[in-house]
Design an enzyme around this catalytic site. Structure first.
Site, mmCIF file in Angstrom:
data_model
loop_
_atom_site.group_PDB
_atom_site.id
_atom_site.type_symbol
_atom_site.label_atom_id
_atom_site.label_comp_id
_atom_site.label_asym_id
_atom_site.label_seq_id
_atom_site.Cartn_x
_atom_site.Cartn_y
_atom_site.Cartn_z
ATOM 1 N N CYS A 180 29.958 -26.208 -12.961
ATOM 2 C CA CYS A 180 31.163 -26.432 -12.265
ATOM 3 C C CYS A 180 32.379 -25.456 -13.055
ATOM 4 O O CYS A 180 32.719 -25.651 -14.251
ATOM 5 C CB CYS A 180 31.581 -27.861 -12.520
ATOM 6 S SG CYS A 180 33.181 -28.237 -11.685
ATOM 7 N N THR B 13 10.779 -7.160 -21.893
ATOM 8 C CA THR B 13 12.442 -6.623 -22.019
ATOM 9 C C THR B 13 12.652 -5.281 -22.197
ATOM 10 O O THR B 13 12.305 -4.719 -22.818
ATOM 11 C CB THR B 13 13.302 -7.750 -22.732
ATOM 12 O OG1 THR B 13 14.436 -7.495 -22.536
ATOM 13 C CG2 THR B 13 12.621 -7.784 -24.142
ATOM 14 N N HIS C 170 20.543 -16.658 -20.933
ATOM 15 C CA HIS C 170 21.209 -16.320 -19.721
ATOM 16 C C HIS C 170 21.408 -17.242 -18.540
ATOM 17 O O HIS C 170 21.599 -16.782 -17.432
ATOM 18 C CB HIS C 170 20.573 -14.907 -19.103
ATOM 19 C CG HIS C 170 20.846 -13.835 -20.038
ATOM 20 N ND1 HIS C 170 20.079 -12.700 -19.732
ATOM 21 C CD2 HIS C 170 21.599 -13.478 -21.074
ATOM 22 C CE1 HIS C 170 20.680 -11.884 -20.692
ATOM 23 N NE2 HIS C 170 21.437 -12.372 -21.449
ATOM 24 N N LEU D 293 5.248 -3.162 -21.044
ATOM 25 C CA LEU D 293 4.325 -2.383 -20.334
ATOM 26 C C LEU D 293 4.677 -1.032 -20.498
ATOM 27 O O LEU D 293 3.553 -0.315 -20.726
ATOM 28 C CB LEU D 293 4.954 -2.592 -18.730
ATOM 29 C CG LEU D 293 4.026 -1.776 -17.576
ATOM 30 C CD1 LEU D 293 2.479 -2.659 -17.757
ATOM 31 C CD2 LEU D 293 4.569 -2.285 -16.428
ATOM 32 N N GLU D 294 5.950 -0.768 -20.943
ATOM 33 C CA GLU D 294 5.952 0.848 -21.429
ATOM 34 C C GLU D 294 6.831 0.379 -22.542
ATOM 35 O O GLU D 294 7.764 -0.476 -22.865
ATOM 36 C CB GLU D 294 6.944 1.388 -20.178
ATOM 37 C CG GLU D 294 7.917 0.804 -19.745
ATOM 38 C CD GLU D 294 8.315 1.301 -18.371
ATOM 39 O OE1 GLU D 294 7.406 1.831 -17.641
ATOM 40 O OE2 GLU D 294 9.561 1.198 -18.112
ATOM 41 N N TYR E 66 21.822 -15.957 -5.028
ATOM 42 C CA TYR E 66 21.265 -16.860 -5.927
ATOM 43 C C TYR E 66 20.624 -18.053 -5.423
ATOM 44 O O TYR E 66 19.364 -18.379 -5.708
ATOM 45 C CB TYR E 66 22.357 -17.374 -7.245
ATOM 46 C CG TYR E 66 22.584 -16.383 -8.273
ATOM 47 C CD1 TYR E 66 21.613 -15.983 -9.103
ATOM 48 C CD2 TYR E 66 23.772 -15.509 -7.954
ATOM 49 C CE1 TYR E 66 21.986 -15.169 -9.926
ATOM 50 C CE2 TYR E 66 24.106 -14.558 -8.696
ATOM 51 C CZ TYR E 66 23.104 -14.293 -9.852
ATOM 52 O OH TYR E 66 23.600 -13.370 -10.955
ATOM 53 N N GLN F 19 15.514 -14.530 -21.415
ATOM 54 C CA GLN F 19 16.853 -13.987 -20.789
ATOM 55 C C GLN F 19 16.493 -14.336 -19.405
ATOM 56 O O GLN F 19 17.366 -14.132 -18.407
ATOM 57 C CB GLN F 19 16.669 -12.445 -20.811
ATOM 58 C CG GLN F 19 16.869 -11.880 -22.253
ATOM 59 C CD GLN F 19 16.726 -10.427 -22.532
ATOM 60 O OE1 GLN F 19 17.717 -9.740 -22.258
ATOM 61 N NE2 GLN F 19 15.499 -10.331 -22.656
ATOM 62 N N ARG G 177 17.238 -16.549 -4.632
ATOM 63 C CA ARG G 177 16.223 -16.562 -5.605
ATOM 64 C C ARG G 177 15.791 -17.926 -6.276
ATOM 65 O O ARG G 177 14.817 -18.117 -6.635
ATOM 66 C CB ARG G 177 17.482 -16.051 -7.146
ATOM 67 C CG ARG G 177 17.944 -14.832 -6.740
ATOM 68 C CD ARG G 177 16.995 -13.543 -7.031
ATOM 69 N NE ARG G 177 16.301 -13.202 -5.717
ATOM 70 C CZ ARG G 177 16.697 -12.841 -4.590
ATOM 71 N NH1 ARG G 177 18.004 -12.396 -4.555
ATOM 72 N NH2 ARG G 177 15.859 -12.691 -3.509
ATOM 73 N N ASP H 2 14.511 -18.115 -14.415
ATOM 74 C CA ASP H 2 13.159 -18.834 -13.722
ATOM 75 C C ASP H 2 12.868 -19.963 -14.736
ATOM 76 O O ASP H 2 13.267 -19.869 -15.926
ATOM 77 C CB ASP H 2 12.194 -17.803 -13.311
ATOM 78 C CG ASP H 2 11.341 -17.225 -14.398
ATOM 79 O OD1 ASP H 2 11.046 -17.862 -15.422
ATOM 80 O OD2 ASP H 2 11.248 -15.765 -14.535
HETATM 81 N N1 APR Z 1 4.160 -6.819 -18.484
HETATM 82 C C1 APR Z 1 4.957 -6.566 -19.530
HETATM 83 N N2 APR Z 1 6.078 -5.975 -19.404
HETATM 84 C C2 APR Z 1 6.319 -5.449 -18.046
HETATM 85 C C3 APR Z 1 5.748 -5.912 -16.929
HETATM 86 C C4 APR Z 1 4.306 -6.614 -17.082
HETATM 87 N N3 APR Z 1 3.597 -6.729 -16.281
HETATM 88 N N4 APR Z 1 6.307 -5.697 -15.884
HETATM 89 C C5 APR Z 1 7.395 -5.100 -16.309
HETATM 90 N N5 APR Z 1 7.640 -5.036 -17.585
HETATM 91 C C6 APR Z 1 8.580 -4.548 -18.389
HETATM 92 C C7 APR Z 1 9.389 -3.164 -17.916
HETATM 93 O O1 APR Z 1 8.805 -2.129 -18.291
HETATM 94 C C8 APR Z 1 10.589 -3.269 -18.562
HETATM 95 O O2 APR Z 1 10.691 -2.671 -19.947
HETATM 96 O O3 APR Z 1 9.593 -5.568 -18.416
HETATM 97 C C9 APR Z 1 10.902 -4.892 -18.708
HETATM 98 C C10 APR Z 1 11.894 -5.556 -17.675
HETATM 99 O O4 APR Z 1 13.132 -4.979 -18.119
HETATM 100 P P1 APR Z 1 14.473 -5.629 -17.133
HETATM 101 O O5 APR Z 1 14.028 -5.536 -15.745
HETATM 102 O O6 APR Z 1 15.680 -4.725 -17.714
HETATM 103 O O7 APR Z 1 14.636 -7.116 -17.393
HETATM 104 P P2 APR Z 1 15.446 -7.642 -18.749
HETATM 105 O O8 APR Z 1 15.024 -6.836 -20.081
HETATM 106 O O9 APR Z 1 14.725 -9.125 -18.866
HETATM 107 O O10 APR Z 1 17.005 -7.414 -18.428
HETATM 108 C C11 APR Z 1 17.629 -8.267 -19.424
HETATM 109 O O11 APR Z 1 19.569 -7.784 -17.718
HETATM 110 O O12 APR Z 1 20.304 -7.627 -15.568
HETATM 111 C C12 APR Z 1 20.338 -8.621 -16.693
HETATM 112 O O13 APR Z 1 20.533 -10.759 -17.320
HETATM 113 C C13 APR Z 1 19.725 -9.848 -16.617
HETATM 114 O O14 APR Z 1 18.248 -11.135 -18.276
HETATM 115 C C14 APR Z 1 18.548 -9.814 -17.521
HETATM 116 C C15 APR Z 1 18.667 -8.601 -18.685
#
Ligand code: APR
Length: 228
Positions: free
Chosen positions: A113, A172, A105, A198-199, A52, A87, A55, A90
């Site tokens: 602490c 997400t 999160h 994105l997808e 961390y 979530q 990060r 940053d």
């Molecule tokens: N624009 C839009 N979406 C995007 C982009 C982009 N440029 N790049 C990636 N993505 C999408 C991906 O397709 C995916 O569906 O963002 C999503 C990221 O997913 P994760 O990596 O699973 O992140 P997140 O959903 O925030 O994770 C949730 O999981 O690990 C724990 O606590 C952590 O807060 C986190 C939680």
């Protein structure tokens, strides 16, 4: 119109902050269970702190992108009609100018602490186990919510979802609860629901509408529509 926006790692991806669930399933080379669980911390606190610390240090090299800026513009226009629930750990929403942000999160730039439960704004490393400003013990850990821990601000978030007219999920994967369940809750209570990703995410089918593309394009376009 009351709007709740949920953001995930995808909104910060184009700023250069890696997402969690990339093809290799690793988070910056680590298995999530090795760095993001209370058990991992008990087993190997130094590795977790260093992870961390890296990060947190990396935040200095990234900037908010047009998606963060667009959400800040929307807040400027509609004020307390907008709540951003993120979530992400940053601080890119805040650096873009958003003020109504809940970090469910936790935050990299905060220390928690384990002894007195105080939370403190934190910019430095924790890997050398500095004393807690509250109680003086050396029990400070990253103020992030690990798997198996309870997210922050759930009561406020549920309250906002109950009165939302529109729920928008940005970047997400819909893989982690309770955030992944917000769309169903909001929809059941009468909100329109929109996904910008994105997808298609795991919960895509729950949204009234899904727009696919990079957040730096879809989010400013949606905000322009809202402000028109
Ligand atoms: N624009 C839009 N979406 C995007 C982009 C982009 N440029 N790049 C990636 N993505 C999408 C991906 O397709 C995916 O569906 O963002 C999503 C990221 O997913 P994760 O990596 O699973 O992140 P997140 O959903 O925030 O994770 C949730 O999981 O690990 C724990 O606590 C952590 O807060 C986190 C939680």
């Amino acid at each position: 119109m009351k709007v709740v926006v949920l953001t995930g790692a995808g909104i910060s991806a184009e700023s250069g902050v890696p997402t969690f669930r990339d093809a290799d399933g690793l988070w910056e080379g680590h298995r999530v269970e090795d760095v993001a669980t209370p058990e991992a911390y008990v087993r190997d606190p130094v590795t977790v702190q260093r992870f961390y610390d890296a990060r947190r240090a990396a935040l200095a090299a990234v900037e908010p992108n047009p998606a963060h800026h667009a959400l800040a513009r929307l807040e400027q226009a509609v004020g307390d009609q907008l709540l951003v629930v993120t979530q992400n750990i940053d601080d890119l929403h805040e650096r873009a100018g958003s003020t109504r942000v809940l970090h469910m999160h936790g935050e990299l730039r905060s220390a928690l602490c384990r002894s007195c439960r105080g939370r403190f704004p934190w910019e430095e490393d924790l890997g050398d186990f500095p004393p807690c400003p509250g109680c003086g013990t050396t029990e400070l850990r990253p103020d992030v919510v690990w798997f198996g821990e309870v997210p922050y601000d759930l009561e406020r978030i549920v309250g906002a979802l109950e009165s939302a007219d529109l729920f928008v999920s940005i970047g997400t994967s819909g893989a982690v609860y309770p955030a992944a369940g917000f769309v169903r809750g909001a929809r059941d209570l009468g909100a329109q629901t929109l996904e910008l990703n994105l997808e298609p995410s795991q919960g895509s089918a729950w949204f009234h509408e899904s727009r696919l593309g990079p957040a730096t394009e879809t989010v400013p376009a949606w905000v322009e529509e809202m402000l028109a």
